[in-house]
Design an enzyme around this catalytic site. Structure first.
Site, short mmCIF file in Angstrom:
data_model
loop_
_atom_site.label_atom_id
_atom_site.label_comp_id
_atom_site.label_asym_id
_atom_site.label_seq_id
_atom_site.Cartn_x
_atom_site.Cartn_y
_atom_site.Cartn_z
N ASP A 21 -25.83 20.07 -6.93
CA ASP A 21 -25.22 20.62 -5.72
C ASP A 21 -24.43 19.54 -4.97
O ASP A 21 -24.74 18.36 -5.06
CB ASP A 21 -26.31 21.21 -4.81
CG ASP A 21 -25.75 22.15 -3.75
OD1 ASP A 21 -24.61 22.64 -3.93
OD2 ASP A 21 -26.45 22.40 -2.75
N ASN A 69 -23.21 32.85 -7.47
CA ASN A 69 -21.95 32.13 -7.24
C ASN A 69 -20.70 33.00 -7.45
O ASN A 69 -19.59 32.61 -7.08
CB ASN A 69 -21.85 30.87 -8.13
CG ASN A 69 -22.76 29.74 -7.68
OD1 ASN A 69 -23.25 28.94 -8.50
ND2 ASN A 69 -23.01 29.63 -6.38
#
Ligand code: IPE
Ligand code: IPE
Ligand code: MG
Length: 245
Positions: A21, A69
């Protein structure tokens, strides 16, 4: 700082899972487009796989694109899919040289045909490599994985192959996307967020968790060694009473 040679080679994590991330923040901080962050993140993964193989880690699961996502802007999603295709093509030679076996976790439905084609090709080409397994989690959701396993178990019961009471942890584990992989010993998350974001929910039941503030494009071998050193300093108890001397 822990050096690579200070690690206990007899207590290496067999399987490391990484929530990569912070690509977007990394790019924004430097005045770049988010896509630039993803590109640098890809380079970091390339380096991390080689470093993990050198350290004797047997498997690396990399969270590349979650089932959530898809809610990102279209151009970011398309850019990520294009990056995956480009990277798979560019890396095949290195994977052969470094003994990397590539596998994919996640639903096929929803992924572009081109992405699936590259994965099928890369998996086939690298299936004989046995130094390290790179599990790319793409269109992956931990809940989806459990749902898919439950559906298979229900179908087996419906077909009379098993009785419902035979559905147990072992059976469900065997129906996960890659039952041949051991559960992750160590889960690393970069960029500081203290959550698992639907990653490997079934498999991380007893994983040791390491969160670093470092953004994924800045993750380095030093960070990897630090994460493994932290893992080696932990006492894994699995619910039992263990002497922590
Ligand atoms: C992780 O970086 C990569 C993907 C989720 C594809 P992010 O893109 O989530 O980066 P941040 O969290 O916005 O910084
Ligand atoms: C998790 O990162 C998914 C990947 C790294 C591919 P996200 O950036 O999507 O997670 P949240 O939204 O912060 O939970
Ligand atoms: Mg993020």
């Amino acid at each position: 700082m822990t050096e690579r040679h200070e690690l206990d080679m007899n207590r290496m994590p067999e399987h490391i899972a990484i929530i990569m991330d912070g690509n977007g923040r990394w790019a924004t901080r430097q005045g770049m487009e988010r896509s630039q962050g993803h590109f640098h993140g890809y380079r970091t993964l390339h380096n991390t796989v080689i470093q993990a193989a050198e350290l004797g880690v047997g498997a690396l699961s990399a969270y590349t694109f979650s089932s959530e996502n898809w809610s990102r802007p279209d151009n970011e999603v398309t850019g990520l899919m294009d990056l995956v295709v480009m990277a798979l093509r560019a890396e095949i030679e290195v994977m052969m040289e470094e003994g990397v076996r590539i596998i994919r976790s996640g639903r096929r439905e929803g992924l572009p045909q081109e992405v699936l084609g590259e994965f099928d090709y890369a998996s086939e080409q690298t299936q004989g490599n046995d130094r390290i397994t790179l599990n790319i989690c793409l269109n992956y959701g931990g809940r989806n994985e459990i749902v898919d396993a439950a559906r298979q178990a229900a179908q087996m019961a419906f077909d009379g192959k098993i009785a419902p009471k035979e559905i147990d942890e072992n059976l469900l584990s065997s129906l996960m996307y890659h039952p041949e992989l051991p559960d992750p010993d160590l889960l690393i998350r970069t960029a500081g967020e203290m959550r698992v974001s639907n990653f490997l929910l079934w498999e991380i039941a007893y994983s040791e968790i390491y969160v670093t503030q470092t953004l994924w494009p800045d993750f380095s071998e030093d960070e990897l060694v630090r994460a493994i050193a932290a893992y080696q300093s932990r006492t894994r108890k699995y619910g039992a009473v263990v002497d922590e001397q």
